[in-house]
Motif scaffolding. Sequence first.
Motif, PDB file in Angstrom:
ATOM      1  N   TRP A  74       0.823  -1.217   0.000  1.00 14.05           N
ATOM      2  CA  TRP A  74       0.000   0.000   0.000  1.00 14.05           C
ATOM      3  C   TRP A  74       0.857   1.267   0.000  1.00 14.05           C
ATOM      4  CZ3 TRP A  74       0.421   3.679   3.781  1.00 14.05           C
ATOM      5  CH2 TRP A  74       1.059   3.305   4.965  1.00 14.05           C
ATOM      6  N   LEU A  75       2.000   1.208   0.686  1.00 10.41           N
ATOM      7  CA  LEU A  75       2.858   2.394   0.734  1.00 10.41           C
ATOM      8  C   LEU A  75       3.420   2.707  -0.650  1.00 10.41           C
ATOM      9  CD1 LEU A  75       4.220   4.589   2.362  1.00 10.41           C
ATOM     10  CD2 LEU A  75       6.065   2.995   2.910  1.00 10.41           C
ATOM     11  N   LEU A  76       3.819   1.684  -1.387  1.00  9.48           N
ATOM     12  CA  LEU A  76       4.322   1.885  -2.742  1.00  9.48           C
ATOM     13  C   LEU A  76       3.229   2.467  -3.627  1.00  9.48           C
ATOM     14  CD1 LEU A  76       6.432   1.538  -4.963  1.00  9.48           C
ATOM     15  CD2 LEU A  76       5.625  -0.814  -5.259  1.00  9.48           C
ATOM     16  N   LEU A  77       2.022   1.951  -3.520  1.00 13.35           N
ATOM     17  CA  LEU A  77       0.907   2.479  -4.315  1.00 13.35           C
ATOM     18  C   LEU A  77       0.646   3.942  -3.968  1.00 13.35           C
ATOM     19  CD1 LEU A  77      -1.550  -0.556  -4.111  1.00 13.35           C
ATOM     20  CD2 LEU A  77      -0.232   0.169  -6.114  1.00 13.35           C
ATOM     21  N   LEU A  78       0.731   4.265  -2.680  1.00 15.80           N
ATOM     22  CA  LEU A  78       0.525   5.652  -2.257  1.00 15.80           C
ATOM     23  C   LEU A  78       1.596   6.565  -2.835  1.00 15.80           C
ATOM     24  CD1 LEU A  78      -0.960   7.722  -0.504  1.00 15.80           C
ATOM     25  CD2 LEU A  78       0.521   7.058   1.400  1.00 15.80           C
ATOM     26  N   LEU A  79       2.846   6.108  -2.809  1.00 15.24           N
ATOM     27  CA  LEU A  79       3.935   6.924  -3.345  1.00 15.24           C
ATOM     28  C   LEU A  79       3.793   7.111  -4.852  1.00 15.24           C
ATOM     29  CD1 LEU A  79       6.975   5.461  -1.351  1.00 15.24           C
ATOM     30  CD2 LEU A  79       5.822   7.663  -1.001  1.00 15.24           C
ATOM     31  N   VAL A  80       3.419   6.034  -5.552  1.00 16.62           N
ATOM     32  CA  VAL A  80       3.242   6.131  -7.007  1.00 16.62           C
ATOM     33  C   VAL A  80       2.113   7.091  -7.340  1.00 16.62           C
ATOM     34  CG1 VAL A  80       2.531   4.864  -9.069  1.00 16.62           C
ATOM     35  CG2 VAL A  80       4.191   3.860  -7.493  1.00 16.62           C
ATOM     36  N   GLY A  90      -1.148  19.091 -13.188  1.00 17.88           N
ATOM     37  CA  GLY A  90      -2.079  19.557 -12.182  1.00 17.88           C
ATOM     38  C   GLY A  90      -3.513  19.426 -12.643  1.00 17.88           C
ATOM     39  N   GLY A  91      -4.432  19.601 -11.738  1.00 18.47           N
ATOM     40  CA  GLY A  91      -5.837  19.568 -12.078  1.00 18.47           C
ATOM     41  C   GLY A  91      -6.359  18.172 -12.351  1.00 18.47           C
ATOM     42  N   ALA A  92      -7.412  18.118 -13.151  1.00 15.04           N
ATOM     43  CA  ALA A  92      -8.082  16.847 -13.438  1.00 15.04           C
ATOM     44  C   ALA A  92      -7.170  15.874 -14.172  1.00 15.04           C
ATOM     45  CB  ALA A  92      -9.344  17.108 -14.256  1.00 15.04           C
ATOM     46  N   ALA A  93      -6.276  16.391 -15.004  1.00 11.98           N
ATOM     47  CA  ALA A  93      -5.391  15.512 -15.765  1.00 11.98           C
ATOM     48  C   ALA A  93      -4.475  14.713 -14.841  1.00 11.98           C
ATOM     49  CB  ALA A  93      -4.557  16.329 -16.752  1.00 11.98           C
ATOM     50  N   SER A  94      -3.919  15.362 -13.835  1.00 12.53           N
ATOM     51  CA  SER A  94      -3.027  14.675 -12.895  1.00 12.53           C
ATOM     52  C   SER A  94      -3.798  13.666 -12.055  1.00 12.53           C
ATOM     53  CB  SER A  94      -2.338  15.687 -11.982  1.00 12.53           C
ATOM     54  OG  SER A  94      -1.471  16.521 -12.734  1.00 12.53           O
ATOM     55  N   ILE A  95      -5.004  14.060 -11.634  1.00 12.69           N
ATOM     56  CA  ILE A  95      -5.824  13.134 -10.846  1.00 12.69           C
ATOM     57  C   ILE A  95      -6.182  11.907 -11.673  1.00 12.69           C
ATOM     58  CG2 ILE A  95      -8.040  12.838  -9.680  1.00 12.69           C
ATOM     59  CD1 ILE A  95      -7.916  15.785  -8.925  1.00 12.69           C
ATOM     60  N   GLY A  96      -6.558  12.150 -12.938  1.00 17.00           N
ATOM     61  CA  GLY A  96      -6.890  11.038 -13.815  1.00 17.00           C
ATOM     62  C   GLY A  96      -5.714  10.109 -14.040  1.00 17.00           C
ATOM     63  N   ARG A  97      -4.539  10.680 -14.202  1.00 16.72           N
ATOM     64  CA  ARG A  97      -3.343   9.866 -14.405  1.00 16.72           C
ATOM     65  C   ARG A  97      -3.033   9.054 -13.161  1.00 16.72           C
ATOM     66  NH1 ARG A  97      -0.865   6.741 -17.762  1.00 16.72           N
ATOM     67  NH2 ARG A  97       1.380   6.547 -17.348  1.00 16.72           N
ATOM     68  N   ALA A  98      -3.153   9.649 -11.989  1.00 15.94           N
ATOM     69  CA  ALA A  98      -2.897   8.933 -10.740  1.00 15.94           C
ATOM     70  C   ALA A  98      -3.878   7.782 -10.562  1.00 15.94           C
ATOM     71  CB  ALA A  98      -2.997   9.899  -9.559  1.00 15.94           C
ATOM     72  N   VAL A  99      -5.151   8.034 -10.842  1.00 14.96           N
ATOM     73  CA  VAL A  99      -6.164   6.981 -10.732  1.00 14.96           C
ATOM     74  C   VAL A  99      -5.861   5.853 -11.709  1.00 14.96           C
ATOM     75  CG1 VAL A  99      -8.604   6.431 -11.113  1.00 14.96           C
ATOM     76  CG2 VAL A  99      -7.963   8.509  -9.879  1.00 14.96           C
ATOM     77  N   THR A 100      -5.462   6.201 -12.922  1.00 18.80           N
ATOM     78  CA  THR A 100      -5.165   5.194 -13.940  1.00 18.80           C
ATOM     79  C   THR A 100      -4.011   4.298 -13.517  1.00 18.80           C
ATOM     80  OG1 THR A 100      -5.927   6.679 -15.696  1.00 18.80           O
ATOM     81  CG2 THR A 100      -4.504   4.845 -16.347  1.00 18.80           C
ATOM     82  N   VAL A 101      -2.918   4.917 -13.091  1.00 16.81           N
ATOM     83  CA  VAL A 101      -1.723   4.147 -12.728  1.00 16.81           C
ATOM     84  C   VAL A 101      -1.996   3.237 -11.531  1.00 16.81           C
ATOM     85  CG1 VAL A 101       0.646   4.308 -11.887  1.00 16.81           C
ATOM     86  CG2 VAL A 101      -0.135   5.838 -13.704  1.00 16.81           C
ATOM     87  N   VAL A 102      -2.625   3.776 -10.501  1.00 17.83           N
ATOM     88  CA  VAL A 102      -2.904   2.971  -9.304  1.00 17.83           C
ATOM     89  C   VAL A 102      -3.885   1.851  -9.627  1.00 17.83           C
ATOM     90  CG1 VAL A 102      -3.895   3.017  -6.998  1.00 17.83           C
ATOM     91  CG2 VAL A 102      -2.380   4.855  -7.724  1.00 17.83           C
ATOM     92  N   ALA A 103      -4.897   2.140 -10.445  1.00 15.22           N
ATOM     93  CA  ALA A 103      -5.901   1.126 -10.787  1.00 15.22           C
ATOM     94  C   ALA A 103      -5.280  -0.039 -11.556  1.00 15.22           C
ATOM     95  CB  ALA A 103      -7.032   1.758 -11.600  1.00 15.22           C
ATOM     96  N   VAL A 104      -4.417   0.254 -12.517  1.00 16.26           N
ATOM     97  CA  VAL A 104      -3.822  -0.836 -13.296  1.00 16.26           C
ATOM     98  C   VAL A 104      -2.834  -1.633 -12.448  1.00 16.26           C
ATOM     99  CG1 VAL A 104      -4.155   0.354 -15.499  1.00 16.26           C
ATOM    100  CG2 VAL A 104      -2.003   0.660 -14.261  1.00 16.26           C
TER     101      VAL A 104
END
Length: 211
Positions: A74-80, A90-104
């Motif tokens: 979980w710590l690695l996922l949080l850091l990623v 920044g903004g929605a693009a960064s949030i979307g990218r973070a969600v994508t990477v963590v989800a996959v």
Amino acid sequence: MSAARELGAYWPGDSPVHRARLRVKAAGMVLISVAAFLAREPGPALALLCVVLAVAGVSTVPAPRVFAPVRAGWLLLLLVGTYQLVSGAGGAASIGRAVTVVAVLVAAMTAAQLLVATTPTGRLLDGVVAGVRPLRRLGADPDRFALTTLIVLRSITWIARAFDDARDAAVARGLQRSLRARTLPVVLRTVDHAQRTGLALAARGLGDPEP
């Protein structure tokens, strides 16, 4: 049982996932890995995660066992995820990218855990041998490859137990906040375990090259 100890552990069952051929599950794992690599938007990434979770539900493997890799990492996922947020525009693009990477990552980790949790170790090793056998012409040794896989799987559980023992010993001595007390014994025991494993393999001639 700690999350790390549940990594690579088989969970007996008679679900459709348990009964599926190993080649089918391996092919599914490959497809999930490819889809995870190709996912660039949150929608497809979350859809992929939902598919994996649906398979997990059909497998009847308990949720703590299914999500053991996620709990352990979980710590690695949080850091990623945090890195994706701060390194983007920044903004929605960064949030979307973070969600994508963590989800996959969660989807791939969970799928790999499902493969191991629904396949007996012997059957899994037989599959490894069969998969490596075509590479024999290139010098690969299927039996040794399978042995290496078995050692890795068992070592994960062994090291997890060493961490638990070191933590319990540190708590008993009132040193639960001491990083040295919780890690140094693990390092020493792991080195000793590796040396003893190597000596045992050498004594049986498993470390010597074939003529």
